[in-house]
Design a protein around this motif. Structure first.
Motif, PDB file in Angstrom:
ATOM      1  N   GLN A  46       0.835  -1.206   0.000  1.00 30.02           N
ATOM      2  CA  GLN A  46       0.000   0.000   0.000  1.00 30.02           C
ATOM      3  C   GLN A  46       0.878   1.268   0.000  1.00 30.02           C
ATOM      4  N   GLN A  47       1.939   1.256   0.786  1.00 28.64           N
ATOM      5  CA  GLN A  47       2.844   2.412   0.811  1.00 28.64           C
ATOM      6  C   GLN A  47       3.499   2.621  -0.544  1.00 28.64           C
ATOM      7  N   CYS A  48       3.899   1.543  -1.187  1.00 32.93           N
ATOM      8  CA  CYS A  48       4.518   1.663  -2.510  1.00 32.93           C
ATOM      9  C   CYS A  48       3.520   2.201  -3.527  1.00 32.93           C
ATOM     10  N   LEU A  49       2.291   1.686  -3.484  1.00 29.43           N
ATOM     11  CA  LEU A  49       1.260   2.163  -4.411  1.00 29.43           C
ATOM     12  C   LEU A  49       1.018   3.657  -4.231  1.00 29.43           C
ATOM     13  N   PHE A 109       5.571  -2.939  -5.915  1.00 27.10           N
ATOM     14  CA  PHE A 109       6.099  -3.780  -4.847  1.00 27.10           C
ATOM     15  C   PHE A 109       5.874  -5.226  -5.270  1.00 27.10           C
ATOM     16  N   THR A 110       6.925  -6.038  -5.248  1.00 27.78           N
ATOM     17  CA  THR A 110       6.814  -7.450  -5.608  1.00 27.78           C
ATOM     18  C   THR A 110       7.513  -8.288  -4.552  1.00 27.78           C
ATOM     19  N   VAL A 111       6.815  -9.297  -4.080  1.00 29.23           N
ATOM     20  CA  VAL A 111       7.351 -10.205  -3.069  1.00 29.23           C
ATOM     21  C   VAL A 111       7.935 -11.420  -3.774  1.00 29.23           C
ATOM     22  N   MET A 112       9.119 -11.836  -3.358  1.00 34.56           N
ATOM     23  CA  MET A 112       9.711 -13.063  -3.888  1.00 34.56           C
ATOM     24  C   MET A 112       9.598 -14.133  -2.804  1.00 34.56           C
ATOM     25  N   VAL A 124      -3.207 -14.994   0.301  1.00 31.67           N
ATOM     26  CA  VAL A 124      -3.376 -13.668   0.907  1.00 31.67           C
ATOM     27  C   VAL A 124      -2.869 -12.584  -0.043  1.00 31.67           C
ATOM     28  N   LEU A 125      -1.687 -12.799  -0.597  1.00 36.03           N
ATOM     29  CA  LEU A 125      -1.117 -11.806  -1.510  1.00 36.03           C
ATOM     30  C   LEU A 125      -1.999 -11.615  -2.738  1.00 36.03           C
ATOM     31  N   THR A 126      -2.515 -12.708  -3.281  1.00 36.05           N
ATOM     32  CA  THR A 126      -3.405 -12.620  -4.438  1.00 36.05           C
ATOM     33  C   THR A 126      -4.677 -11.860  -4.083  1.00 36.05           C
ATOM     34  N   ASN A 127      -5.294 -12.210  -2.956  1.00 34.69           N
ATOM     35  CA  ASN A 127      -6.536 -11.544  -2.535  1.00 34.69           C
ATOM     36  C   ASN A 127      -6.336 -10.057  -2.268  1.00 34.69           C
ATOM     37  N   LYS A 152      -4.092  -8.261  -3.798  1.00 38.10           N
ATOM     38  CA  LYS A 152      -3.517  -7.692  -5.026  1.00 38.10           C
ATOM     39  C   LYS A 152      -2.058  -7.229  -4.831  1.00 38.10           C
ATOM     40  N   VAL A 153      -1.283  -8.080  -4.132  1.00 35.45           N
ATOM     41  CA  VAL A 153       0.148  -7.835  -3.952  1.00 35.45           C
ATOM     42  C   VAL A 153       0.879  -8.748  -4.934  1.00 35.45           C
TER      43      VAL A 153
END
Length: 167
Positions: free
Chosen positions: A44-47, A53-56, A97-100, A102-103
């Motif tokens: 959210q902060q990045c947006l 923001f992308t999580v690996m 969680v990330l999909t729901n 939108k991360v």
């Protein structure tokens, strides 16, 4: 004959991983939930700043080897399979969680498992969980591919936006 030296270290590492991935442990489940909340907040902060923001999702070495060998060596079982299954449960929950929320994320387990066949130097032979240069190259290629897909999607969205007449 008992286990000696590095075999004991490997066994201890696998047993430790199995414990640390046990989502029936209230503290571990709470820590995972808190991690997910922090990732969503960071997104959210990045947006808000206009950044992506992308999580690996980085798998353990044990899950990578298990994934690579599960269809070839069905005798793999016991604690290693327990670690792989617990990690799968954790990764699946977090991905959901990330999909729901939108991360954006990239799960590099499939790429790392495939890299074992192409690059045997993905991990060191001694008991160390961090990859070698070939593993880090696989990380980079996976992230690059994910970012390229995101850039393409953003370009398509921009191109497909209707032009509004000026008033």
């Amino acid at each position: 004959l008992g286990l000696v030296g590095s075999e004991m270290c490997i066994r201890d590492r696998i047993e430790s991983l199995a414990k640390s991935l046990d989502l029936s442990d209230v503290a571990i489940a709470a820590a995972l939930k808190q991690t997910a909340e922090m990732l969503v907040a960071a997104n959210q902060q990045c947006l808000q700043q206009g950044s992506t923001f992308t999580v690996m999702l980085i798998p353990t070495r044990e899950s990578v080897y298990f994934e690579n060998q599960k269809n070839r060596a069905p005798e793999l079982s016991g604690t290693l399979e327990l670690v792989a299954n617990r990690e799968l449960e954790t990764r699946t929950w977090l991905a959901s969680v990330l999909t729901n929320q939108k991360v954006a994320f990239v799960d590099i387990l499939p790429a790392m498992a495939a890299a074992l066949d192409a690059k045997p130097e993905v991990y060191p032979s001694h008991d160390e969980g961090h990859p070698l240069a070939g593993g880090y190259a696989t990380y980079a290629a996976s992230v690059s591919q994910k970012l390229s897909q995101a850039t393409t999607a953003l370009s398509l969205i921009h191109i497909s936006e209707p032009t509004r007449p000026r008033l």
